[in-house]
Design a protein around this motif. Structure first.
Motif, mmCIF file in Angstrom:
data_model
loop_
_atom_site.group_PDB
_atom_site.id
_atom_site.type_symbol
_atom_site.label_atom_id
_atom_site.label_comp_id
_atom_site.label_asym_id
_atom_site.label_seq_id
_atom_site.Cartn_x
_atom_site.Cartn_y
_atom_site.Cartn_z
ATOM 1 N N UNK A 1 0.808 -1.215 0.000
ATOM 2 C CA UNK A 1 0.000 0.000 0.000
ATOM 3 C C UNK A 1 0.847 1.274 0.000
ATOM 4 N N UNK A 2 1.993 1.238 0.668
ATOM 5 C CA UNK A 2 2.775 2.455 0.807
ATOM 6 C C UNK A 2 3.512 2.790 -0.490
ATOM 7 N N UNK A 3 3.755 4.076 -0.751
ATOM 8 C CA UNK A 3 4.527 4.464 -1.934
ATOM 9 C C UNK A 3 5.889 3.747 -1.946
ATOM 10 N N UNK A 4 6.272 3.272 -3.126
ATOM 11 C CA UNK A 4 7.474 2.450 -3.252
ATOM 12 C C UNK A 4 8.313 2.960 -4.412
ATOM 13 N N UNK A 5 9.601 3.085 -4.164
ATOM 14 C CA UNK A 5 10.551 3.549 -5.168
ATOM 15 C C UNK A 5 11.251 2.328 -5.763
ATOM 16 N N UNK B 1 1.727 -2.971 -6.388
ATOM 17 C CA UNK B 1 2.021 -1.698 -5.732
ATOM 18 C C UNK B 1 0.871 -0.728 -5.969
ATOM 19 N N UNK B 2 0.364 -0.185 -4.882
ATOM 20 C CA UNK B 2 -0.678 0.825 -5.002
ATOM 21 C C UNK B 2 -0.112 2.089 -5.636
ATOM 22 N N UNK B 3 1.142 2.392 -5.350
ATOM 23 C CA UNK B 3 1.791 3.572 -5.948
ATOM 24 C C UNK B 3 3.285 3.283 -6.046
ATOM 25 N N UNK B 4 3.771 3.148 -7.275
ATOM 26 C CA UNK B 4 5.194 2.891 -7.511
ATOM 27 C C UNK B 4 5.788 4.057 -8.290
ATOM 28 N N UNK B 5 7.005 4.428 -7.923
ATOM 29 C CA UNK B 5 7.743 5.491 -8.615
ATOM 30 C C UNK B 5 9.014 4.875 -9.172
ATOM 31 N N UNK B 6 9.271 5.090 -10.452
ATOM 32 C CA UNK B 6 10.433 4.519 -11.123
ATOM 33 C C UNK B 6 11.523 5.576 -11.200
ATOM 34 N N UNK B 7 12.594 5.337 -10.488
ATOM 35 C CA UNK B 7 13.678 6.312 -10.400
ATOM 36 C C UNK B 7 14.610 6.189 -11.600
ATOM 37 N N UNK B 8 14.982 7.308 -12.244
ATOM 38 C CA UNK B 8 15.952 7.245 -13.339
ATOM 39 C C UNK B 8 17.293 6.695 -12.862
ATOM 40 N N UNK B 9 18.075 6.177 -13.783
ATOM 41 C CA UNK B 9 19.390 5.666 -13.433
ATOM 42 C C UNK B 9 20.291 6.798 -12.937
ATOM 43 N N UNK B 10 21.211 6.457 -12.050
ATOM 44 C CA UNK B 10 22.145 7.461 -11.539
ATOM 45 C C UNK B 10 22.967 8.115 -12.619
ATOM 46 N N UNK B 11 23.195 7.406 -13.728
ATOM 47 C CA UNK B 11 23.949 7.971 -14.846
ATOM 48 C C UNK B 11 23.240 9.169 -15.472
ATOM 49 N N UNK B 12 21.942 9.317 -15.198
ATOM 50 C CA UNK B 12 21.164 10.382 -15.833
ATOM 51 C C UNK B 12 21.019 11.612 -14.951
ATOM 52 N N UNK B 13 21.687 11.649 -13.816
ATOM 53 C CA UNK B 13 21.655 12.830 -12.961
ATOM 54 C C UNK B 13 22.704 13.833 -13.414
ATOM 55 N N UNK B 14 22.527 15.071 -12.981
ATOM 56 C CA UNK B 14 23.519 16.101 -13.299
ATOM 57 C C UNK B 14 24.877 15.771 -12.683
ATOM 58 N N UNK B 15 24.868 15.062 -11.544
ATOM 59 C CA UNK B 15 26.136 14.713 -10.898
ATOM 60 C C UNK B 15 27.019 13.897 -11.829
ATOM 61 N N UNK B 16 26.417 13.012 -12.621
ATOM 62 C CA UNK B 16 27.198 12.215 -13.568
ATOM 63 C C UNK B 16 27.356 12.930 -14.904
ATOM 64 N N UNK B 17 26.301 13.537 -15.402
ATOM 65 C CA UNK B 17 26.366 14.207 -16.695
ATOM 66 C C UNK B 17 27.358 15.371 -16.683
ATOM 67 N N UNK B 18 27.579 15.949 -15.510
ATOM 68 C CA UNK B 18 28.515 17.058 -15.417
ATOM 69 C C UNK B 18 29.948 16.677 -15.731
ATOM 70 N N UNK B 19 30.246 15.374 -15.752
ATOM 71 C CA UNK B 19 31.593 14.922 -16.088
ATOM 72 C C UNK B 19 31.870 15.031 -17.584
#
Length: 517
Positions: free
Chosen positions: A230-234, A303-321
């Motif tokens: 039931x709880x939100x799940x990442x 899952x009543x509510x699932x959130x799909x997190x983008x890969x870490x490679x797609x964050x600014x922290x990685x893209x900034x390299x």
């Protein structure tokens, strides 16, 4: 008078955050909103134990960890006016292009949508009544001890999804027969959608794209679950899960996804990968409301509510390299009064989130630690076994690290102008909580280029960073994080991997002098 005005501003800020949190709770749990699908009631065929699970899991909604109050927090809103390639687009809510693949229906049932970031070229997706069938995910079980899986190949740990590994309840009739056998409904998305909203980019094996591509829309009769959550799940897939830099990109992506989805509590996490355990899980558990592995479930999970997190490679922290992200850190208070596309407080917000997750205060100022002296934290590189394919001996970035440390120790013992505490940052022998505390308590953080320095994302605002850089590893990881955090940064670029200890001491002495020491 100035102190009175400051106190008045702080009181107003706390009241605003309280009101914002109350509003988000109301919007999340009440059905009369076009922006947030309601948590539907029991609209589905019950398995024998579903009625019990439902009541137990609904109570568990209120067992989730609350979001802490963070001094650098700025509201996360669905704002289509965020300018592409601005600092907010890179580090905050630039996920402004919304696409509803399966709109919510008034009578309940499944729903699915994605928010695309033109800047990061990735999406945060979320859905309701989403069913996971672990037996259709081909990967190792995950969560084993490292010693038990030494030599296991990475391909075994990364997920491969069969059609219908994930399903979503789409109303109407049940599953239907086809000439080729038992067809599991229609695809939720086609290749054009994936290319436009979840492009692979330079990622050779984009597991979140593959997960979304596996989703089938099935009829109500065919949507039967062994367990409901039931709880939100990442839902998270990790790649370089034992490396601190890459794990922090995953933590950050999970945090951003939770905020973009407007979750009123910190979600639980399910790892859609088969990696073994690592010390990083301590922080996963602290940041979110616990975690588990996809293969640890017996039978199907809905899952009543699932959130799909983008890969870490797609964050600014990685893209900034690899691309130029010209952003500078600033205080949230200044940006609240004077918005600036070239400045950000989002990494400070996240750093405070990490500290708060471990129970450390997030409103401390530099003068509070000066009474006991200045801590100089030397982050060391040690031998340790990181993952099943690791030799246990990281490549040295500073061949005479001990000699440099000893020279600093000797200088500190003879420096009488003020009290300096040299902290031996043996991170491989410290818990994650101890590492974060050492970072928080440091006035100066010094070390050779290495993943351990990524902790500076949680450093206090006036902490000074001093990086010793081998000629073989001149990459901008920590100079960029310092810039995006607004931290003072110094670098010593070596001709090879051997540093001259007196030169290191001289540069450190200049830094300490700038701190009044």
């Amino acid at each position: 008078m100035a102190m009175s005005r400051t106190n008045s501003i702080l009181v107003k800020l706390v009241l605003f955050l309280f009101a914002l949190n109350s509003l988000s709770l109301y919007l999340y749990f009440h059905p009369f909103t076009g922006n947030r699908p309601p948590l539907p009631g029991n609209q589905f065929p019950l398995t024998d134990n579903h009625s019990l699970l439902l009541s137990e899991d609904r109570r568990s909604l209120f067992d989730l960890k609350p979001w802490p109050i963070l001094p650098s927090y700025l509201p996360w809103t669905e704002n289509s006016s965020v300018r592409p390639r601005s600092c907010e687009a890179y580090f905050g809510n630039g996920f402004t292009r919304r696409h509803d693949l399966l709109p919510p229906r008034g009578s309940g049932g499944g729903w699915f949508r994605c928010f695309f970031s033109e800047t990061l070229r990735s999406s945060v997706c979320e859905g309701g009544s989403l069913r996971m069938v672990p037996e259709r995910i081909r990967m190792s079980r995950g969560g084993e001890s490292l010693e038990d899986v030494m030599g296991r190949e990475e391909d075994e740990e990364l997920p491969a999804f069969d059609d219908g590994a994930f399903e979503i309840e789409g109303g109407g009739g049940g599953r239907r027969e086809s000439r080729l056998g038992f067809e599991r409904g229609r695809k939720l998305v086609d290749g054009d959608f994936l290319d436009n909203y979840v492009p692979a980019g330079g990622i050779s094996r984009h597991t979140m794209r593959d997960l979304i591509g596996s989703i089938r829309v099935v009829g109500t009769e065919g949507f039967v679950c062994d367990k409901w959550v039931e709880e939100p799940t990442l839902l998270v897939t990790r790649f370089e899960y034992a490396n601190l830099f890459h794990t922090i990109t995953d933590w950050y992506s999970g945090y951003v996804s939770s905020r973009v989805a407007g979750l009123p509590f910190r979600p639980r996490v399910i790892f859609i990968d088969g990696h073994c355990t690592s010390p990083m899980e301590e922080t996963w558990d602290a940041l979110f409301s616990g975690f588990s592995y996809a293969k640890s479930f017996n039978g199907s999970v809905c899952f009543r509510h699932a959130v799909l997190s983008p890969l870490g490679y797609e964050t600014a922290l990685f893209k900034g390299l690899s691309e130029h992200i010209d952003c500078k850190g600033a205080s949230a208070h200044d940006l609240w009064k004077n918005p600036d596309d070239q400045k950000t407080a989002r990494l400070s917000e996240f750093g405070e989130m990490v500290r708060a997750a471990f129970g450390f205060p997030v409103n401390r100022h530099r003068h509070e630690k000066s009474s006991s002296g200045h801590n100089v934290l030397f982050v060391r590189r040690e031998d340790y076994l990181a993952h099943p394919r690791h030799s246990g001996k990281p490549e040295s970035r500073l061949t005479n690290e001990q000699e440099v440390f000893d020279a600093i120790k000797s200088w500190v013992s003879n420096h009488l102008e003020c009290k300096i505490n040299l902290v031996n940052g043996l991170f491989a022998h410290m818990s994650m909580r101890e590492q974060v505390q050492a970072i928080q308590d440091a006035s100066v953080i010094i070390g050779a280029h290495g993943a351990g320095l990524t902790h500076i994302i949680s450093a206090m605002p006036k902490t000074v960073i001093f990086e010793i850089i081998s000629s073989k590893y001149r990459r901008p990881h920590f100079a960029l994080i310092a810039q995006w955090r607004g931290l003072e940064y110094h670098a010593m670029n070596l001709a090879g991997s051997h540093a001259n200890p007196p030169e290191v001491v001289d540069q450190l002495a200049d830094i300490m002098k700038s701190l009044g020491c």
